[in-house]
Design an enzyme around this catalytic site. Structure first.
Site, PDB file in Angstrom:
ATOM      1  N   THR A 175      28.664  41.479  57.064  1.00 49.07           N
ATOM      2  CA  THR A 175      29.264  41.327  55.400  1.00 49.07           C
ATOM      3  C   THR A 175      28.163  40.242  54.595  1.00 49.07           C
ATOM      4  O   THR A 175      27.810  39.104  55.475  1.00 49.07           O
ATOM      5  CB  THR A 175      30.813  40.256  55.354  1.00 49.07           C
ATOM      6  N   ARG A 203      41.784  50.664  55.028  1.00 51.56           N
ATOM      7  CA  ARG A 203      41.951  49.913  55.552  1.00 51.56           C
ATOM      8  C   ARG A 203      41.435  49.037  54.625  1.00 51.56           C
ATOM      9  O   ARG A 203      39.791  48.969  54.504  1.00 51.56           O
ATOM     10  CB  ARG A 203      41.636  49.623  57.158  1.00 51.56           C
ATOM     11  N   VAL A 204      41.769  47.755  53.985  1.00 47.25           N
ATOM     12  CA  VAL A 204      41.391  46.676  53.357  1.00 47.25           C
ATOM     13  C   VAL A 204      41.514  45.367  53.787  1.00 47.25           C
ATOM     14  O   VAL A 204      42.422  44.838  54.348  1.00 47.25           O
ATOM     15  CB  VAL A 204      41.896  47.188  51.947  1.00 47.25           C
ATOM     16  N   ASP A 206      39.356  41.680  54.079  1.00 42.75           N
ATOM     17  CA  ASP A 206      39.649  40.184  53.118  1.00 42.75           C
ATOM     18  C   ASP A 206      38.840  39.791  52.096  1.00 42.75           C
ATOM     19  O   ASP A 206      39.179  39.248  50.770  1.00 42.75           O
ATOM     20  CB  ASP A 206      39.653  38.600  53.937  1.00 42.75           C
ATOM     21  N   THR A 225      33.880  35.605  56.190  1.00 39.38           N
ATOM     22  CA  THR A 225      32.834  37.148  56.539  1.00 39.38           C
ATOM     23  C   THR A 225      33.926  36.977  58.370  1.00 39.38           C
ATOM     24  O   THR A 225      33.848  35.660  58.605  1.00 39.38           O
ATOM     25  CB  THR A 225      31.758  36.823  57.109  1.00 39.38           C
ATOM     26  N   GLY A 226      33.688  38.095  58.733  1.00 43.14           N
ATOM     27  CA  GLY A 226      34.514  37.677  60.021  1.00 43.14           C
ATOM     28  C   GLY A 226      35.825  38.638  59.516  1.00 43.14           C
ATOM     29  O   GLY A 226      35.972  39.929  59.276  1.00 43.14           O
ATOM     30  N   GLY A 228      38.888  40.785  58.846  1.00 39.51           N
ATOM     31  CA  GLY A 228      39.627  40.397  57.735  1.00 39.51           C
ATOM     32  C   GLY A 228      40.954  40.247  57.738  1.00 39.51           C
ATOM     33  O   GLY A 228      41.517  39.160  56.889  1.00 39.51           O
TER      34      GLY A 228
HETATM   35  N1  GLY Z   1      35.636  40.715  56.309  1.00 37.68           N
HETATM   36  C1  GLY Z   1      34.974  41.634  56.315  1.00 37.68           C
HETATM   37  C2  GLY Z   1      36.450  42.599  56.464  1.00 37.68           C
HETATM   38  O1  GLY Z   1      37.126  42.177  57.233  1.00 37.68           O
HETATM   39  O2  GLY Z   1      36.896  43.989  55.888  1.00 37.68           O
END
Ligand code: GLY
Length: 309
Positions: A175, A203-204, A206, A225-226, A228
């Protein structure tokens, strides 16, 4: 005071990709900081820096972003202006080169904050953005390998993603995000991502959720980042902005946010922060989180966040 910080995602950076990651971050911060110096416009600077990262296939955003379980590229992005809380975001968009620019259009050309899926794609076409296939051969190859491992009995269900990521930490990497401040004190945060490899279609994460992966106020801005799901459950970017409003430094804020993650959801996470005095911060709980930063104090670009340091 002008300052800018970028991240290229949290997770493992394979040795053979490190030079490309460093070079991409350097190109992005040079392009963004040039705008900040010449135009004194944190919004354009942030968008420009993220565009460069989106266009570099080594990162998980725009061209070369990771693929869903069914092999599609569903992209998320958000951008927030701290002074006015104006914001734009897109989620699950396909066939687009620069999702952060589409997010900016949502902010500037609509009364809405977040557009998703087909609606967001239709909006992009309405705005004259051409169709673009962001899927690279390199990612397709990785996707084929992962799919075949899954078919051989590796965890495939989303609930097992933690196990999958422990086994293949490089899945998380990539990300991208930026926080910038200009001489007017305008703070802008932007984040763009393909999400997590083999995420379920639809899927969405963060990134496009304001206050979760991306947020800015007059007191500070943050990009995360990481995984979400953990970042959403802790509303990490908003929490960071609240900490900075209380007078906590950008660096202490970033560290406190990772403490919060470690004491609650315990998912792999990284965060970059920037406060109203132009000070930057970053912290993560993974192997790497490559970052680049610069400020008008010395105009010197610094790169950090690799595990060998
Ligand atoms: N941090 C990016 C995601 O989980 O979509």
């Amino acid at each position: 005071m002008k300052a800018m910080i970028l991240h290229g995602g949290v997770g493992k950076v394979k040795n053979e990709k490190r030079d490309r990651v460093e070079a991409g971050l350097k190109r992005a911060i040079e392009a963004g900081y040039k705008i900040l110096c010449e135009k004194n416009d944190a919004l354009v600077a942030c968008e420009t820096a993220v565009n460069v990262l989106e266009d570099e296939p080594v990162f998980n955003a725009g061209t070369g972003a990771v693929l869903t379980l069914d092999g599609r590229c569903e992209l998320d992005a958000a951008i927030v202006k701290g002074s006015t809380l104006e914001a734009g975001a897109v989620a699950g968009v396909e066939n687009i080169k620069n999702p952060i620019s589409l997010a900016r259009m949502v902010m500037e050309k609509t009364d809405h904050v977040l557009l998703i899926g087909d609606g967001a794609n239709n909006f992009a076409r309405l705005m004259g953005i051409p169709d673009y296939n962001p899927i690279t051969e390199e990612r397709l190859e990785e996707w084929r390998k992962l799919k075949s491992l899954l078919i051989k009995g590796e965890p495939i269900h989303w609930k097992k993603i933690q196990e999958l990521i422990k086994q293949y930490p490089e899945l998380l990497h990539g990300t991208v995000g930026c926080v910038a401040i200009d001489d007017n004190g305008e703070i802008v945060a932007g984040t763009s991502t393909g999400g997590v490899f083999l995420k379920l279609f639809g899927r969405v994460g963060d990134t496009p959720i304001l206050g979760a992966g991306t947020y800015a106020t007059p007191f500070g801005g943050a990009s995360c980042t990481g995984i979400g799901e953990g970042i959403m459950r802790t509303l990490l970017a908003k929490t960071a902005c609240d900490f900075m409003k209380m007078g906590i430094s950008a660096q202490k804020t970033a560290e406190a946010c990772i403490d919060l993650i470690n004491n609650t959801v315990m998912t792999e996470t990284g965060i970059i922060t920037l406060d109203k005095s132009g000070k930057i911060g970053f912290a993560h709980n993974a192997e790497n989180m490559p970052v680049a930063f610069v400020s008008s104090l010395d105009n010197e670009i610094k790169i950090a966040g690799f595990s060998s340091e």
